[in-house]
Scaffold this motif. Structure first.
Motif, PDB file in Angstrom:
ATOM      1  N   ASP A   1       1.376  -1.233   0.120  1.00 42.10           N
ATOM      2  CA  ASP A   1       0.169   0.146  -0.417  1.00 42.10           C
ATOM      3  C   ASP A   1       1.389   1.811  -0.360  1.00 42.10           C
ATOM      4  OD1 ASP A   1      -2.329  -1.350   0.161  1.00 42.10           O
ATOM      5  OD2 ASP A   1      -2.342  -0.798   2.252  1.00 42.10           O
ATOM      6  N   ALA A   2       0.571   2.366  -0.167  1.00 46.33           N
ATOM      7  CA  ALA A   2       0.771   3.706   0.132  1.00 46.33           C
ATOM      8  C   ALA A   2       1.221   4.395   1.032  1.00 46.33           C
ATOM      9  CB  ALA A   2      -0.505   4.845  -0.837  1.00 46.33           C
TER      10      ALA A   2
ATOM     11  N   LEU B   1      -6.321   1.386  -6.897  1.00 41.33           N
ATOM     12  CA  LEU B   1      -6.757   0.300  -6.945  1.00 41.33           C
ATOM     13  C   LEU B   1      -8.258   0.067  -6.619  1.00 41.33           C
ATOM     14  CD1 LEU B   1      -5.029  -3.367  -7.945  1.00 41.33           C
ATOM     15  CD2 LEU B   1      -6.072  -1.861  -9.776  1.00 41.33           C
ATOM     16  N   PRO B   2      -9.225  -0.072  -7.021  1.00 42.55           N
ATOM     17  CA  PRO B   2     -10.503  -0.158  -6.353  1.00 42.55           C
ATOM     18  C   PRO B   2     -10.645  -1.949  -4.762  1.00 42.55           C
ATOM     19  CG  PRO B   2     -11.101  -0.218  -8.187  1.00 42.55           C
ATOM     20  CD  PRO B   2      -9.581  -0.503  -8.570  1.00 42.55           C
ATOM     21  N   GLN B   3     -10.517  -1.334  -4.162  1.00 40.29           N
ATOM     22  CA  GLN B   3     -10.939  -3.131  -3.055  1.00 40.29           C
ATOM     23  C   GLN B   3     -11.028  -3.714  -3.544  1.00 40.29           C
ATOM     24  OE1 GLN B   3      -9.635  -2.491  -0.063  1.00 40.29           O
ATOM     25  NE2 GLN B   3      -9.241  -4.408  -0.057  1.00 40.29           N
ATOM     26  N   GLN B   4     -11.538  -4.445  -4.813  1.00 42.66           N
ATOM     27  CA  GLN B   4     -12.653  -5.588  -5.057  1.00 42.66           C
ATOM     28  C   GLN B   4     -11.254  -5.880  -5.974  1.00 42.66           C
ATOM     29  OE1 GLN B   4     -15.233  -7.475  -4.135  1.00 42.66           O
ATOM     30  NE2 GLN B   4     -13.968  -9.146  -5.017  1.00 42.66           N
ATOM     31  N   GLU B   5     -10.061  -4.972  -6.605  1.00 46.28           N
ATOM     32  CA  GLU B   5      -9.418  -5.886  -7.480  1.00 46.28           C
ATOM     33  C   GLU B   5      -8.625  -6.178  -6.534  1.00 46.28           C
ATOM     34  OE1 GLU B   5      -8.572  -3.431 -11.048  1.00 46.28           O
ATOM     35  OE2 GLU B   5     -10.556  -2.492 -11.454  1.00 46.28           O
ATOM     36  N   ILE B   6      -8.107  -5.780  -5.530  1.00 49.24           N
ATOM     37  CA  ILE B   6      -7.217  -5.853  -5.049  1.00 49.24           C
ATOM     38  C   ILE B   6      -7.017  -7.501  -4.383  1.00 49.24           C
ATOM     39  CG2 ILE B   6      -5.839  -5.694  -2.710  1.00 49.24           C
ATOM     40  CD1 ILE B   6      -6.144  -2.781  -3.412  1.00 49.24           C
ATOM     41  N   ASN B   7      -8.652  -7.406  -3.775  1.00 47.14           N
ATOM     42  CA  ASN B   7      -9.107  -8.620  -3.040  1.00 47.14           C
ATOM     43  C   ASN B   7      -8.592 -10.022  -4.662  1.00 47.14           C
ATOM     44  OD1 ASN B   7      -9.981  -8.050  -1.156  1.00 47.14           O
ATOM     45  ND2 ASN B   7     -11.836  -7.968  -1.282  1.00 47.14           N
ATOM     46  N   ASN B   8      -9.261  -9.844  -5.530  1.00 45.34           N
ATOM     47  CA  ASN B   8      -9.146 -10.738  -6.873  1.00 45.34           C
ATOM     48  C   ASN B   8      -7.640 -11.050  -6.937  1.00 45.34           C
ATOM     49  OD1 ASN B   8     -12.265 -10.921  -6.965  1.00 45.34           O
ATOM     50  ND2 ASN B   8     -11.813  -9.031  -7.992  1.00 45.34           N
ATOM     51  N   LEU B   9      -6.956 -10.092  -7.361  1.00 40.25           N
ATOM     52  CA  LEU B   9      -5.777 -10.010  -7.141  1.00 40.25           C
ATOM     53  C   LEU B   9      -4.748 -11.265  -6.395  1.00 40.25           C
ATOM     54  CD1 LEU B   9      -2.962  -9.040  -9.667  1.00 40.25           C
ATOM     55  CD2 LEU B   9      -2.216  -6.632  -7.733  1.00 40.25           C
TER      56      LEU B   9
ATOM     57  N   TYR C   1       2.223  -2.196  -6.416  1.00 40.91           N
ATOM     58  CA  TYR C   1       1.351  -1.380  -5.876  1.00 40.91           C
ATOM     59  C   TYR C   1       0.373  -1.584  -5.731  1.00 40.91           C
ATOM     60  CZ  TYR C   1       1.052   3.477  -4.209  1.00 40.91           C
ATOM     61  OH  TYR C   1       0.474   4.498  -3.597  1.00 40.91           O
ATOM     62  N   VAL C   2       0.308  -1.194  -5.270  1.00 38.76           N
ATOM     63  CA  VAL C   2      -1.910  -1.126  -5.049  1.00 38.76           C
ATOM     64  C   VAL C   2      -2.377  -0.138  -3.815  1.00 38.76           C
ATOM     65  CG1 VAL C   2      -2.050  -3.183  -5.608  1.00 38.76           C
ATOM     66  CG2 VAL C   2      -2.026  -2.945  -3.140  1.00 38.76           C
ATOM     67  N   GLY C   3      -1.517   1.285  -4.567  1.00 42.89           N
ATOM     68  CA  GLY C   3      -1.701   2.252  -3.283  1.00 42.89           C
ATOM     69  C   GLY C   3      -2.856   2.552  -3.298  1.00 42.89           C
ATOM     70  N   LYS C   4      -3.782   3.797  -2.267  1.00 44.90           N
ATOM     71  CA  LYS C   4      -4.283   4.194  -1.928  1.00 44.90           C
ATOM     72  C   LYS C   4      -4.370   5.219  -1.115  1.00 44.90           C
ATOM     73  CE  LYS C   4      -6.968   0.801   0.101  1.00 44.90           C
ATOM     74  NZ  LYS C   4      -7.658   0.168   0.295  1.00 44.90           N
ATOM     75  N   ARG C   5      -3.985   6.470  -2.015  1.00 48.10           N
ATOM     76  CA  ARG C   5      -4.783   7.748  -1.048  1.00 48.10           C
ATOM     77  C   ARG C   5      -5.289   7.948  -0.723  1.00 48.10           C
ATOM     78  NH1 ARG C   5      -0.579   9.856   1.665  1.00 48.10           N
ATOM     79  NH2 ARG C   5      -1.952  10.185   2.977  1.00 48.10           N
ATOM     80  N   PHE C   6      -5.924   9.275  -0.414  1.00 51.48           N
ATOM     81  CA  PHE C   6      -7.153   9.728  -0.259  1.00 51.48           C
ATOM     82  C   PHE C   6      -7.465  10.113  -1.761  1.00 51.48           C
ATOM     83  CE2 PHE C   6     -10.553  13.618   0.693  1.00 51.48           C
ATOM     84  CZ  PHE C   6     -11.963  12.393   1.817  1.00 51.48           C
ATOM     85  N   ASN C   7      -9.276   9.944  -2.368  1.00 52.14           N
ATOM     86  CA  ASN C   7      -9.539  10.307  -3.595  1.00 52.14           C
ATOM     87  C   ASN C   7      -8.661   9.902  -4.344  1.00 52.14           C
ATOM     88  OD1 ASN C   7     -11.768  11.613  -3.206  1.00 52.14           O
ATOM     89  ND2 ASN C   7     -11.302  13.878  -2.409  1.00 52.14           N
ATOM     90  N   ASN C   8      -7.389   8.763  -4.423  1.00 47.61           N
ATOM     91  CA  ASN C   8      -6.878   9.032  -6.159  1.00 47.61           C
ATOM     92  C   ASN C   8      -6.164   7.313  -5.322  1.00 47.61           C
ATOM     93  OD1 ASN C   8      -4.706   9.165  -7.161  1.00 47.61           O
ATOM     94  ND2 ASN C   8      -2.981   9.082  -5.770  1.00 47.61           N
TER      95      ASN C   8
END
Ligand SMILES: C[S@@+](CC[C@H](N)C(=O)[O-])C[C@H]1O[C@@H](n2cnc3c(N)ncnc32)[C@H](O)[C@@H]1O
Length: 258
Positions: free
Chosen positions: A40-41, A69-77, A59-66
């Protein structure tokens, strides 16, 4: 997708608040043993130096409004990579089970009969105040601390801020900077106006920054907030334990008496 790889496994590793020395030995050993890493970020990428050469690090990082990868895609990956490559280490900032969506990922992975392991990390909620010498509890000052999100999934401030404000607890507010003024207005209704608070950003990193004020004067610090960096807000009388607080209080009293 069916799991036909007997070596498929996902380990959730809490990487700690940022300083790479604040990961557990067990976490480092999992990284050394990984066939693939998703991070993550808020994970310090320097920690990837422990991985075997050529380990794919995604890298599947998430920061506010940015959201990268959506959570579902992270789960699938996670499932896809475990089946394809074997042992996947999912590296998350702090601890995976403190506002880290760790249990959602575990549920998804286990629904494919892929075994999981959890390696706890040091949450920013604990480590960041501690590194500044702010105790979350102190005998005779408070009897509990609450770790609360400042921004719920619909963008509002949590109702628990109001409840926590009515207790003597130290409040540790994560993801609260964008709702900072709303949070402070809520707190002012229930806590005495000289209640100190601290905003600590980039905790445990060389760029760490702390700002201390009382809730009555919160507007003085709005301009100091860096919205691009992670930060926590710590509210309660324990913040007065910070070394700078006494000096600032003395200055305030001296200035107000002339
Ligand atoms: C999605 S939550 C994840 C928390 C993480 N699981 C933990 O246990 O620390 C992200 C929030 O944690 C806080 N945070 C994480 N790392 C931080 C750091 N190094 N300094 C200050 N705040 C931090 C910030 O409030 C940030 O918005």
């Amino acid at each position: 997708m069916k799991n036909q790889n007997n070596n498929a496994k996902v380990t959730l590793v809490g990487a700690g608040p940022g300083d790479i020395d604040l990961i557990t030995i067990k976490g480092v050993n999992a990284i050394k043993n990984a066939d693939c890493i998703l991070y993550d970020a808020l994970v310090n990428p320097e920690i990837l130096k422990y991985a075997k050469a050529n380990t794919p690090c995604i890298y599947v990082g998430k920061r506010f409004n940015n959201h990268k990868l959506p959570q579902q895609e992270i789960n699938n990956l996670l499932v896809e990579k475990a089946i394809e490559l074997g042992h996947v280490v999912r590296l998350k900032g702090g601890d995976s089970f403190v506002f880290g969506r760790g249990s959602e990922e575990i549920d998804h992975i286990e629904s494919y009969s892929i075994p999981t392991e959890i390696i706890p990390g040091i949450s920013s909620a604990l480590a960041v105040p501690a590194l500044q010498g702010i105790p979350l509890t102190k005998r005779t000052v408070n009897e509990s601390f609450w770790v609360i999100t400042g921004t719920t999934s619909n963008g509002n401030i949590s109702k628990d801020i109001k409840l926590g404000a009515q207790s003597s607890a130290t409040l540790v507010i994560l993801m609260g900077l964008r709702n900072f003024s709303l949070i402070m207005e809520e707190l002012k209704q229930f806590r005495h106006k000289y209640t100190p608070f601290a905003i600590i950003q980039n905790g445990s990193l060389p760029t760490e920054k702390i700002t201390i004020e009382t809730i009555n004067n919160y507007k003085n610090v709005i301009d100091t907030i860096d919205y691009a960096s992670p930060g926590i807000i710590v509210v309660g009388d324990v913040v007065a334990e910070h070394t700078s607080f006494l000096d600032e209080e003395i200055q305030r009293v001296l200035n107000s008496s002339f």
